[in-house]
Design an enzyme around this catalytic site. Structure first.
Site, PDB file in Angstrom:
ATOM      1  N   ASP A 140       0.827  -1.212   0.000  1.00 33.47           N
ATOM      2  CA  ASP A 140       0.000   0.000   0.000  1.00 33.47           C
ATOM      3  C   ASP A 140       0.865   1.267   0.000  1.00 33.47           C
ATOM      4  O   ASP A 140       0.374   2.361  -0.263  1.00 33.47           O
ATOM      5  CB  ASP A 140      -0.969   0.012   1.194  1.00 33.47           C
ATOM      6  CG  ASP A 140      -0.286  -0.042   2.557  1.00 33.47           C
ATOM      7  OD1 ASP A 140       0.957  -0.140   2.617  1.00 33.47           O
ATOM      8  OD2 ASP A 140      -1.012   0.020   3.575  1.00 33.47           O
ATOM      9  N   GLU A 141       2.180   1.109   0.305  1.00 29.68           N
ATOM     10  CA  GLU A 141       3.043   2.301   0.403  1.00 29.68           C
ATOM     11  C   GLU A 141       3.192   3.014  -0.934  1.00 29.68           C
ATOM     12  O   GLU A 141       3.579   4.189  -0.964  1.00 29.68           O
ATOM     13  CB  GLU A 141       4.424   1.928   0.957  1.00 29.68           C
ATOM     14  CG  GLU A 141       4.334   1.344   2.339  1.00 29.68           C
ATOM     15  CD  GLU A 141       5.623   1.446   3.148  1.00 29.68           C
ATOM     16  OE1 GLU A 141       6.558   2.135   2.726  1.00 29.68           O
ATOM     17  OE2 GLU A 141       5.672   0.814   4.214  1.00 29.68           O
ATOM     18  N   LYS A 173       9.118  -0.128  -5.316  1.00 28.12           N
ATOM     19  CA  LYS A 173       7.959  -1.030  -5.473  1.00 28.12           C
ATOM     20  C   LYS A 173       6.993  -0.466  -6.524  1.00 28.12           C
ATOM     21  O   LYS A 173       6.449  -1.210  -7.338  1.00 28.12           O
ATOM     22  CB  LYS A 173       7.223  -1.210  -4.133  1.00 28.12           C
ATOM     23  CG  LYS A 173       7.997  -1.959  -3.062  1.00 28.12           C
ATOM     24  CD  LYS A 173       8.306  -3.409  -3.430  1.00 28.12           C
ATOM     25  CE  LYS A 173       7.091  -4.300  -3.446  1.00 28.12           C
ATOM     26  NZ  LYS A 173       7.461  -5.726  -3.681  1.00 28.12           N
TER      27      LYS A 173
END
Ligand code: NAD
Ligand code: DAU
Length: 352
Positions: free
Chosen positions: A134-135, A162
């Site tokens: 979710d970052e 990511k």
């Protein structure tokens, strides 16, 4: 699916996922665990599994950044599904030194995609599932949630790496029609969690009566999910989710860090026979993490409505299971803290 390649299967979530698939689903095929064994990878996380499933579980020490190594393993086991967990995963490390994050998280994912593109050309029934976080969505204020449609806004070298890998995965779907799926999950906790991350670090420091370093004002919020519930979500997406889609996974369980650390102090006091507030004196507010995201909160209606997933463990139950696991597995902790991890901590953290 007959032959699944799990990358990073000796890490926290990967090892829990392998255990989940072999012990709790009706999957009958092989699992091949490809892991470089960085400081965070420990084959002992799966000692029991490697004995119990010796005809279906295979370990290969390899680097996802090495094209030939990955290709040889893919051919050797006739891999039809890749689930990519391998990554550098700790935000603080990415701040001290981003290079490994760029190499493994971006170049490594690119490399896996390239091998898949070459070997799976014209092949049906294949899948590349990418594990994300979710970052990538950035930081929330006091209200609101991350949806699958929220624009990416990564703010640490970890989350930027990511996000970059997620974009590459999606680009291979659109450009080369590689069948891909993605999942973006919130903070996991549970057994085999490396003790540099908040929950296991606090458990270990409380046990050893060491200071509990809380960053900034302690009011940053994270959404915590028991690791086995993440595993069940991934399995549902892999087996039933739609190709080309991403799914959010979360605990719907928001805690301020300071609230969580206080609660851990109380539960540890209960297990160690101390007065309720005994360990709270160890709480130590320290310099904030640079670029510290304020709040994460996941909306996971899509996986719930479309695939029927739900969390199975509430936070209080999950934390008790986790605390008991750490108290029962001191040898595991001592062993991983005695090597490269300890050297890194001594070099970087003592300076604060
Ligand atoms: P971890 O650090 O515990 O494990 C990572 C594993 O990857 C280790 O076994 C390591 O040896 C292996 N690895 C690292 N570089 C490699 C390389 N170049 N080649 C092969 N193997 C390599 O991480 P984790 O917490 O289990 O996270 C797994 C995945 O889930 C990551 O992609 C992470 O971004 C994602 N994720 C984690 C969380 C969380 O709360 N931990 C939440 C959401 C998403
Ligand atoms: O949200 C998913 C992400 O969760 C994953 O993508 C990452 O791989 C995983 O490491 C985790 O990232 P966080 O940075 O949220 O986790 P960490 O355990 O490092 O920190 C949780 C919160 O606690 C965060 O607000 C920082 C704070 N913290 C952390 C440590 C290690 C402290 O206050 N003190 C600490 O010593």
């Amino acid at each position: 699916m007959k032959s699944i390649l799990i990358t990073g299967g000796c890490g926290f979530i990967g090892s829990n996922f392998i255990r989940y698939v072999l012990e709790k689903t009706n999957y009958k095929g092989n699992i091949i665990n490809l892991d470089k064994l960085t400081y965070a990878g420990n084959p002992k996380n799966l000692t029991d599994i490697s004995k119990k499933y010796e005809n279906r579980y295979f370990f290969e020490k390899a680097d996802i950044c090495n094209f030939q190594q990955v290709k040889d393993i893919m051919i050797k086991y006739d891999i039809d599904t890749i689930i990519n967990f391998a990554a550098e995963s700790h935000v603080d490390r990415s701040i001290f030194g981003p290079k490994d994050f760029i190499e493994t998280n971006i170049f490594g994912t690119f490399n896996l995609l390239e091998v898949a593109r070459e070997l799976w050309k014209d092949r049906d029934g294949v899948l590349f599932h990418h594990i994300s976080t979710d970052e990538v969505f950035g930081s929330l204020g006091d209200t609101g949630y991350f949806y699958e449609t929220t624009p990416y806004d990564p703010r640490s070298p970890y989350s930027a790496s990511k996000a970059s890998s997620d974009h590459l995965v999606n680009s291979y779907y659109h450009t080369y029609h590689l069948p891909v799926k993605l999942s973006n999950c919130s903070n996991n906790y549970g057994p085999y969690h490396f003790p540099e991350k908040l929950i296991p670090l606090m458990i270990m420091n409380i046990l050893n009566e060491k200071p509990l370093p809380v960053y900034g004002d302690g009011k940053n919020v994270r959404d915590w999910l028991f690791v086995e519930d993440h595993a069940s979500a991934i399995w549902l997406i892999v087996t039933k989710g739609r190709v080309g889609e991403s799914y959010n996974v979360g605990g719907e369980n928001e805690w301020e860090n300071i609230q969580l650390v206080n609660y851990l102090c109380e539960r540890m006091a209960f297990y160690l026979g101390k007065e309720k507030d005994y360990y709270k004196k160890l709480i130590n507010f320290v310099k904030d993490r640079p670029g510290h995201d304020r709040r994460y909160a996941i909306n996971c209606d899509k996986i719930k409505n479309e695939l029927g997933w739900k969390q199975s463990v509430n936070f209080e139950q999950g934390l008790d299971l986790t605390i008991k696991w750490y108290l029962d597995n001191q040898e595991w902790v001592k062993e991983i803290q005695s090597g490269e991890y300890k050297n890194w901590i001594d070099k970087n953290y003592q300076k604060r």
